[in-house]
Design an enzyme around this catalytic site. Structure first.
Site, PDB file in Angstrom:
ATOM      1  N   ASP A 149       0.843  -1.188   0.000  1.00  9.69           N
ATOM      2  CA  ASP A 149       0.000   0.000   0.000  1.00  9.69           C
ATOM      3  C   ASP A 149       0.882   1.242   0.000  1.00  9.69           C
ATOM      4  OD1 ASP A 149      -2.517   1.202  -0.065  1.00  9.69           O
ATOM      5  OD2 ASP A 149      -2.511   1.538   2.094  1.00  9.69           O
TER       6      ASP A 149
ATOM      7  N   HIS B   9      -3.600  14.222   0.568  1.00  7.32           N
ATOM      8  CA  HIS B   9      -3.793  13.363   1.745  1.00  7.32           C
ATOM      9  C   HIS B   9      -2.598  13.478   2.694  1.00  7.32           C
ATOM     10  CE1 HIS B   9      -5.028   9.988   4.200  1.00  7.32           C
ATOM     11  NE2 HIS B   9      -3.945   9.293   3.874  1.00  7.32           N
TER      12      HIS B   9
ATOM     13  N   GLU C 250     -10.902   4.208   3.557  1.00  7.00           N
ATOM     14  CA  GLU C 250      -9.936   4.930   2.744  1.00  7.00           C
ATOM     15  C   GLU C 250     -10.273   4.715   1.277  1.00  7.00           C
ATOM     16  OE1 GLU C 250      -5.863   5.500   5.310  1.00  7.00           O
ATOM     17  OE2 GLU C 250      -5.913   3.868   3.871  1.00  7.00           O
TER      18      GLU C 250
ATOM     19  N   GLU D 217      -9.339   4.351  -2.167  1.00 12.14           N
ATOM     20  CA  GLU D 217      -8.119   4.018  -2.885  1.00 12.14           C
ATOM     21  C   GLU D 217      -8.464   3.299  -4.190  1.00 12.14           C
ATOM     22  OE1 GLU D 217      -4.800   2.314  -0.913  1.00 12.14           O
ATOM     23  OE2 GLU D 217      -5.400   2.997   1.093  1.00 12.14           O
TER      24      GLU D 217
ATOM     25  N   ASP E  61      -9.171   0.506   1.889  1.00 12.57           N
ATOM     26  CA  ASP E  61      -8.224  -0.024   2.861  1.00 12.57           C
ATOM     27  C   ASP E  61      -8.662   0.453   4.247  1.00 12.57           C
ATOM     28  OD1 ASP E  61      -6.009  -1.430   3.741  1.00 12.57           O
ATOM     29  OD2 ASP E  61      -4.695   0.307   3.626  1.00 12.57           O
TER      30      ASP E  61
ATOM     31  N   ARG F  74      -8.004   4.026  13.150  1.00 16.67           N
ATOM     32  CA  ARG F  74      -7.086   5.139  13.374  1.00 16.67           C
ATOM     33  C   ARG F  74      -6.492   5.135  14.780  1.00 16.67           C
ATOM     34  NH1 ARG F  74      -5.907   6.494   8.256  1.00 16.67           N
ATOM     35  NH2 ARG F  74      -7.751   7.093   7.065  1.00 16.67           N
TER      36      ARG F  74
ATOM     37  N   GLN G 271      -3.885   2.330  14.958  1.00 15.87           N
ATOM     38  CA  GLN G 271      -2.732   2.715  14.144  1.00 15.87           C
ATOM     39  C   GLN G 271      -1.901   3.798  14.835  1.00 15.87           C
ATOM     40  OE1 GLN G 271      -3.823   3.962  10.195  1.00 15.87           O
ATOM     41  NE2 GLN G 271      -1.750   4.564   9.629  1.00 15.87           N
TER      42      GLN G 271
ATOM     43  N   LYS H  82      -4.452  -1.839  10.215  1.00 17.91           N
ATOM     44  CA  LYS H  82      -4.747  -2.001   8.793  1.00 17.91           C
ATOM     45  C   LYS H  82      -5.061  -3.441   8.388  1.00 17.91           C
ATOM     46  CE  LYS H  82      -3.688   2.127   6.956  1.00 17.91           C
ATOM     47  NZ  LYS H  82      -4.544   2.893   6.043  1.00 17.91           N
TER      48      LYS H  82
ATOM     49  N   THR I 112      -9.243  -5.419   3.921  1.00 19.42           N
ATOM     50  CA  THR I 112      -9.124  -4.532   2.756  1.00 19.42           C
ATOM     51  C   THR I 112     -10.087  -5.050   1.703  1.00 19.42           C
ATOM     52  OG1 THR I 112      -6.780  -4.112   3.221  1.00 19.42           O
ATOM     53  CG2 THR I 112      -7.562  -3.637   0.990  1.00 19.42           C
TER      54      THR I 112
ATOM     55  N   GLU J 242      -9.780  12.895   7.441  1.00 21.45           N
ATOM     56  CA  GLU J 242      -9.688  14.226   6.851  1.00 21.45           C
ATOM     57  C   GLU J 242     -11.037  14.943   6.875  1.00 21.45           C
ATOM     58  OE1 GLU J 242      -7.030  14.302   3.125  1.00 21.45           O
ATOM     59  OE2 GLU J 242      -7.479  12.176   3.406  1.00 21.45           O
TER      60      GLU J 242
END
Length: 422
Positions: A132, A139, A205, A207, A239, A243, A246, A259, A263, A370
């Site tokens: 990844d 971002h 996320e 992606e 993904d 948070r 992480q 993570k 996915t 975000e």
């Protein structure tokens, strides 16, 4: 004359004859239930094993191969771009309204053209390895500002190489698979031990991911200007990220349990050949790339991306972001070349995630981290609000290129959060 399929393709369909993305399916309730490759056309799946058995793949590279009689696409990926182009040309001809071979063969049509609502889509590839990347400047700036402040939000190395980490291939799942809320450790409060329990900051996320075709030998890097020949196509990807887990674990070695719990990818791989007509210039890079990353032609693709959230207990979904693949700072080919520059060997079916694809405006941010500025703001979803995902929430990602009277799309990539195991 414009290319037109004999199969009905609705104007808003993602799967026109200009697309023909590849996937793997099972025919639910059919005579043959084993997984096999297919392409999407309108509201149908074309069974490639049936087409091959009927002798309609008459080109030299595909006719003698059993790649369409496999439970995944890896053998086809390994054949490389000449075989991919041959297969695409054959399929576009067979599905054309001007070609009678399949159109006028009622028994083969019934056997090979299956309604999408009769099939179950599976992972299209056997994914040996998954990497990844972190390729969106918007971002990277937003995350850096949130966690380190606005003075120097992006680390200096980011502008010189495509940053990435090695992900977990075993927990990649197909669209529609439920995601169990992960458990793990979080930052301690004051002098207390670290928190342990279900993630309190579960996020999506937005992606995409490149699907690797032919690989390279160990110790032999891939030239950036030849990298496109090693990329079969792309899929949508979510993904999922915890948070809080992480944030506590990532120093010094990076993401792990925050993570690796799940996915999600979309079932249809859209080929680079289908995307070529939507190629556009990549953003100008702030520092001149080192020679091994310097491309003769540096391009992205104009793929409109959207994320909707369907809150738990509600029937309606709400658009929370609209972004575009063209915002990526590092291109797919730069990512692949950098991955191999140390001699690392890639293999057919490997997956290379782009990282979150955020645009420049707040309504184009690619994750809740975000969009809610790490939970300091609430995101409105009709009669409710969210800072992070709650149990029962469903996230639906879609992506599409708009042609002249047709679409080249990816379908959807969806998943619903279900409660953590006791």
């Amino acid at each position: 004359m414009a290319l037109k399929a004999f199969v009905e393709v609705k104007p808003d369909s993602h799967f026109s004859i200009h697309n023909l993305p590849y996937g793997v399916f099972k025919h639910v309730g059919g005579a043959i239930t084993t997984p096999r490759p297919g392409v999407a056309i309108g509201d149908y799946v074309l069974d490639l094993s049936s087409i091959h058995s009927a002798g309609l793949f008459d080109g030299p590279l595909i006719s003698n191969s059993d790649c369409f009689h496999q439970p995944n696409l890896n053998k086809f990926l390994e054949l490389g771009r000449p075989a991919w182009k041959e297969a695409r040309a054959t399929l576009q001809k067979l599905l054309s309204s001007a070609e009678p071979a399949l159109q006028n063969n009622a028994s083969l049509r019934q056997k090979a053209l299956l309604p999408m609502d009769e099939v179950e889509m599976l992972l299209p590839i056997a994914i040996g390895d998954y990497t990844d990347f972190f390729s969106s400047l918007h971002h990277a700036k937003n995350c850096g500002t949130i966690f380190r402040g606005p003075e120097n939000p992006v680390n200096p190395n980011w502008f010189h190489l495509p940053i990435a980490y090695h992900g977990r291939a075993s927990s990649i799942v197909i669209s529609g698979t439920d995601i169990i809320r992960p458990r793990g450790q979080g930052h301690p409060s004051a002098n207390s031990p670290p928190y342990f329990g279900p993630s309190r900051k579960l996020d999506f996320e937005l992606e995409m991911a490149a699907v690797v075709g032919p690989g390279n030998e160990l110790g032999k890097p891939i030239d950036v200007n030849e990298a496109a020949d090693h990329i079969f196509g792309a899929v949508l990807m979510n993904d999922w990220s915890a948070r809080d887990i992480q944030a506590w674990e990532y120093v010094p070695l990076g993401p792990f349990l925050g993570k690796s719990f799940g996915t999600t990818i979309s079932p249809w791989i859209v080929t680079l050949d289908a995307l070529e007509q939507f190629a556009c210039d990549a953003p100008n890079q702030i520092h001149l790339p080192l020679p091994y990353l310097a491309e003769k032609v540096s391009k992205n693709y104009d793929i409109s991306l959207e994320v909707r959230i369907k809150p738990a207990g509600q029937e309606e979904s709400f658009t929370v972001t609209r972004s575009n693949f063209k915002h990526l700072y590092w291109t797919l080919t730069q990512q692949l070349a950098h991955h191999t520059v140390n001699g690392c060997n890639l293999r057919p079916g490997d997956l290379l995630g782009t990282g979150t694809i955020s645009g420049p405006e707040p309504d184009s941010y690619g994750c809740l981290l975000e969009l809610t500025w790490n939970g300091t703001k609430e995101l409105s979803l009709g009669k409710t609000t969210r800072k992070f995902l709650e149990d029962g929430d469903e996230v639906i990602i879609s992506g599409c290129c708009k042609g002249n009277g047709y679409n080249v799309g990816f379908g959807t990539c969806s998943g619903k959060i279900i409660p953590s195991l006791p």
